[in-house]
Structure formats: structure tokens, C-alpha cells
Design an enzyme around this catalytic site. Structure first.
Site, PDB file in Angstrom:
ATOM      1  N   ASN A 164       0.862  -1.188   0.000  1.00  0.00           N
ATOM      2  CA  ASN A 164       0.000   0.000   0.000  1.00  0.00           C
ATOM      3  C   ASN A 164       0.897   1.236   0.000  1.00  0.00           C
ATOM      4  O   ASN A 164       1.390   1.653   1.052  1.00  0.00           O
ATOM      5  CB  ASN A 164      -0.921  -0.025   1.228  1.00  0.00           C
ATOM      6  CG  ASN A 164      -1.820   1.205   1.290  1.00  0.00           C
ATOM      7  OD1 ASN A 164      -1.811   2.045   0.387  1.00  0.00           O
ATOM      8  ND2 ASN A 164      -2.604   1.309   2.357  1.00  0.00           N
ATOM      9  N   CYS A 217      -2.149   5.217   0.555  1.00  0.00           N
ATOM     10  CA  CYS A 217      -3.213   5.625   1.476  1.00  0.00           C
ATOM     11  C   CYS A 217      -3.208   7.137   1.653  1.00  0.00           C
ATOM     12  O   CYS A 217      -2.182   7.716   2.003  1.00  0.00           O
ATOM     13  CB  CYS A 217      -3.031   4.965   2.835  1.00  0.00           C
ATOM     14  SG  CYS A 217      -4.292   5.486   4.002  1.00  0.00           S
TER      15      CYS A 217
HETATM   16  C1  LIG Z   1     -13.246   2.240   5.180  1.00  0.00           C
HETATM   17  C2  LIG Z   1     -12.147   1.965   4.202  1.00  0.00           C
HETATM   18  C3  LIG Z   1     -10.937   1.453   4.649  1.00  0.00           C
HETATM   19  C4  LIG Z   1      -9.896   1.205   3.748  1.00  0.00           C
HETATM   20  N1  LIG Z   1      -8.730   0.689   4.210  1.00  0.00           N
HETATM   21  C5  LIG Z   1      -7.727   0.402   3.335  1.00  0.00           C
HETATM   22  C6  LIG Z   1      -6.526  -0.198   3.799  1.00  0.00           C
HETATM   23  O1  LIG Z   1      -6.348  -0.515   4.976  1.00  0.00           O
HETATM   24  N2  LIG Z   1      -5.552  -0.431   2.865  1.00  0.00           N
HETATM   25  C7  LIG Z   1      -5.696  -0.146   1.525  1.00  0.00           C
HETATM   26  O2  LIG Z   1      -4.785  -0.413   0.735  1.00  0.00           O
HETATM   27  N3  LIG Z   1      -6.859   0.401   1.070  1.00  0.00           N
HETATM   28  C8  LIG Z   1      -7.855   0.687   1.934  1.00  0.00           C
HETATM   29  N4  LIG Z   1      -9.034   1.214   1.464  1.00  0.00           N
HETATM   30  C9  LIG Z   1      -9.188   1.496   0.030  1.00  0.00           C
HETATM   31  C10 LIG Z   1      -9.930   0.351  -0.698  1.00  0.00           C
HETATM   32  O3  LIG Z   1      -9.186  -0.843  -0.629  1.00  0.00           O
HETATM   33  C11 LIG Z   1     -10.209   0.712  -2.182  1.00  0.00           C
HETATM   34  O4  LIG Z   1      -8.986   0.929  -2.834  1.00  0.00           O
HETATM   35  C12 LIG Z   1     -11.079   1.955  -2.345  1.00  0.00           C
HETATM   36  O5  LIG Z   1     -12.040   2.053  -1.323  1.00  0.00           O
HETATM   37  C13 LIG Z   1     -11.785   1.996  -3.696  1.00  0.00           C
HETATM   38  O6  LIG Z   1     -12.680   0.902  -3.843  1.00  0.00           O
HETATM   39  P1  LIG Z   1     -14.272   1.027  -3.503  1.00  0.00           P
HETATM   40  O7  LIG Z   1     -14.769   2.277  -4.179  1.00  0.00           O
HETATM   41  O8  LIG Z   1     -14.886  -0.242  -4.055  1.00  0.00           O
HETATM   42  O9  LIG Z   1     -14.393   1.119  -2.023  1.00  0.00           O
HETATM   43  C14 LIG Z   1     -10.081   1.469   2.357  1.00  0.00           C
HETATM   44  C15 LIG Z   1     -11.314   1.970   1.915  1.00  0.00           C
HETATM   45  C16 LIG Z   1     -12.343   2.208   2.807  1.00  0.00           C
HETATM   46  C17 LIG Z   1     -13.646   2.739   2.285  1.00  0.00           C
END
Ligand SMILES: Cc1cc2nc3c(=O)[nH]c(=O)nc-3n(C[C@H](O)[C@H](O)[C@H](O)COP(=O)(O)O)c2cc1C
Length: 289
Positions: free
Chosen positions: A128, A131
């Protein structure tokens, strides 16, 4: 439809996005069937860091039309406790396990990759570098040289597939993956959340404890699709598409742009069985073609 992704055998193309599906919490809430009928064809863990993290000050979530803005800030037990307490349970999942890690510098990342590499039952590592909710989070992922240097530093430490998770918060997100591929990345995944700022409607102060947060959900899908199209054109390693996937149709669109796999994130908060539903919808679309 069985898929070989970087040498990992998957029963289908739909996996979870990191940080949005916690199998251990889901099992506590919904029972053993979460493990026996796992909704995804692989599990990607929430980001693990070397040291334990509390995460950002609450409030951590803002719900907006067709989107979620989070400022979670990577709370986790830290490498040692996660390895002792969670990993033994996660390797019992009936699907391959991909561990997502983040270091605040290269030494930390090397520690994480070395430690994960030693564990039985891990099929891949997602880095990652994207973030938006931690101070240094986007720096590596938005700078092609930083990103390729980081991949080159950890590449000799593992033979497991290395997946680099890209940020959409870069001047040209398609510039980063090519050097990362040259440095030894086996795959890229995209997109992480887009930086956003929700205000309290009355005080007009930032709503989230962390100030800004990351926007996810269907509202960002068109951005993800556009970035996915250029990255799929520019690299030859497989790409995992994500960002607002909430249906088989959305998954099919990402696959048609060249994604090898599709990850479901925010939709799992609305419907914990979303992964299984989206897989079934996708299979129906694929057989009707
Ligand atoms: C509540 C939340 C927590 C997340 N935590 C992480 C994380 O710990 N590590 C990471 O690489 N991405 C994290 N993400 C990003 C997601 O993995 C993803 O890349 C992003 O939300 C886009 O996809 P989506 O629109 O389907 O949610 C998080 C997203 C959300 C909404």
C-alpha cells in the site's frame, strides 16, 4: 471460471479491496458460513504496519451520495500481534490470502515484507503506497522514482507475487506503474481512495477527525475506469481494478478495459455478501456473451 493470477489459482475474478472486509469480524457477526461460503475468490487483508496504530481521531466516516469518505487512518494491531493472533485464523480461509502492508519508510517496508514472506499460507503481498489518510501515504505512490526504488528494495526479499497498490492522487497516475513493473512488481492494483474534504453542514469545520479523507464508492468509478484504461495500456503485468464496483456490470466493464481481477470495497459495507452477488451477476453476464 478459474483464473491464474501471478501463479495464484483463484476460483473467479472478484476479490475484496483491502480494509473493507474483515473475515474475523464478519464471522463474529454472521457465523461460520462467512468462512465456509467465503464471498470472494481471494482475501486481501487490511493494511498491516510494523507498529500498532490507533487510527485517526473520530469521526472517521462521512456518507455522501453514492460515496463514502473515510479517515480511518490504518488502525491495526501491528505486525507482531497480527502475526500471532490474526494470521493463524486467516490462513484457514478457503481462498488464497494476500497480505497488504505499509511502511513509513523503506526499512519498515522491508521488515514487513521479510516477516510476511516467512509465513506459511500467504499467497501474495500488496504494497500500500497510496493511502491518503496518513502523513506520508501518497508520497511513494505518486512519485515514479520513489515507487520503483521502493519495489526494488523489497523485491529481493520475497518470491511471493508483489502487487503495488496505486494512488489516483497523482499528477499522472499512469506514470508510476511502468517503473514499478521494471523494478519487479508482479501486478498493480488501483485505485485507492481519492482525497476529499467533507465539511460539517452547520459549523463548516472539517467533519472528519483527520481533516481530509478518502472518497470511495460508485461516485469514483468513472475516475477509476479512466485511470485503469491508461494503466492497462501501459503495463504488461496484470492489473486489479477497483473503485466503486457495486454490480456484475461494473465488474464486467473493468474486465473489458483489461483488468485481470476486480476488487469490491465500499459495497461490502452496504451488503456483506456483495462479493458473492457480484460474482454471480458477472458469471451471468459472461455466459450470455
Ligand atoms: C473504510 C475503508 C478502509 C480502507 N482501508 C484500506 C486499507 O487498509 N488499505 C488499503 O490499501 N486500502 C484501503 N481502502 C481502500 C480500498 O481498498 C479501495 O482501494 C477503495 O475504497 C476503492 O474501492 P471502492 O470504491 O470499491 O471502495 C479502504 C477503503 C475504505 C472505504
Amino acid at each position: 471460471m478459474s483464473i491464474n493470477f501471478c501463479g495464484i489459482e483463484l476460483s473467479g475474478p472478484v476479490i475484496n479491496a483491502s480494509g473493507t472486509f474483515d473475515p474475523l469480524a464478519a464471522r463474529r457477526a454472521f457465523g461460520e458460513t462467512v468462512f465456509t461460503e467465503f464471498p470472494f475468490s481471494a482475501h486481501v487483508t487490511k493494511t498491516i504496519t510494523v507498529d500498532p496504530r490507533e487510527g485517526n481521531r473520530p469521526p472517521r466516516l462521512w456518507e455522501a451520495p453514492v460515496s463514502l469518505i473515510n479517515s480511518i487512518g490504518l488502525p491495526n494491531k501491528g505486525l507482531k500481534r497480527w502475526t500471532e493472533e490474526d494470521l493463524p485464523q486467516l490462513v484457514a480461509l478457503p481462498v488464497p490470502l494476500i497480505v497488504n502492508v505499509m511502511g513509513f519508510n523503506r526499512e519498515e517496508l522491508k521488515t514487513l515484507v521479510e516477516a510476511v514472506n516467512e509465513q506459511e499460507g500467504v499467497s501474495g503481498i500488496e504494497l500500500n503506497v497510496s493511502c491518503p489518510n496518513v502523513e506520508t501515504g501518497t508520497i511513494v505512490g505518486s512519485d515514479p522514482r520513489e515507487c520503483s526504488g521502493t519495489v526494488a528494495a523489497v523485491r529481493p526479499l520475497t518470491k511471493l507475487p508483489l502487487i503495488v497498490k496505486l494512488t489516483p492522487n497523482a499528477t499522472d497516475p499512469a506514470e508510476v506503474p511502468k517503473p514499478a513493473e521494471a523494478a519487479g512488481a508482479d501486478a498493480v492494483s488501483m485505485i485507492n481512495t481519492l482525497r476529499g474534504l467533507p465539511l460539517h453542514p452547520i459549523t463548516r469545520e472539517p467533519w472528519l477527525g483527520g481533516g481530509t479523507g478518502g472518497v470511495s464508492g460508485p461516485a469514483i468509478r468513472a475516475v477509476a475506469m479512466s485511470q485503469l484504461a491508461s494503466v492497462c495500456d501501459s503495463v504488461s503485468v496484470p492489473v486489479i481494478g477497483m473503485g466503486g464496483v457495486d454490480s456484475g456490470s461494473a465488474a464486467a466493464q473493468m474486465l473489458s478495459l483489461g483488468a485481470a481481477l476486480v476488487a469490491v470495497g465500499t459495497e461490502s459495507f452496504r451488503d456483506p455478501r456483495a462479493g458473492a452477488r457480484i460474482s454471480a451477476e458477472l458469471a451471468a453476464i459472461q455466459t450470455s456473451f
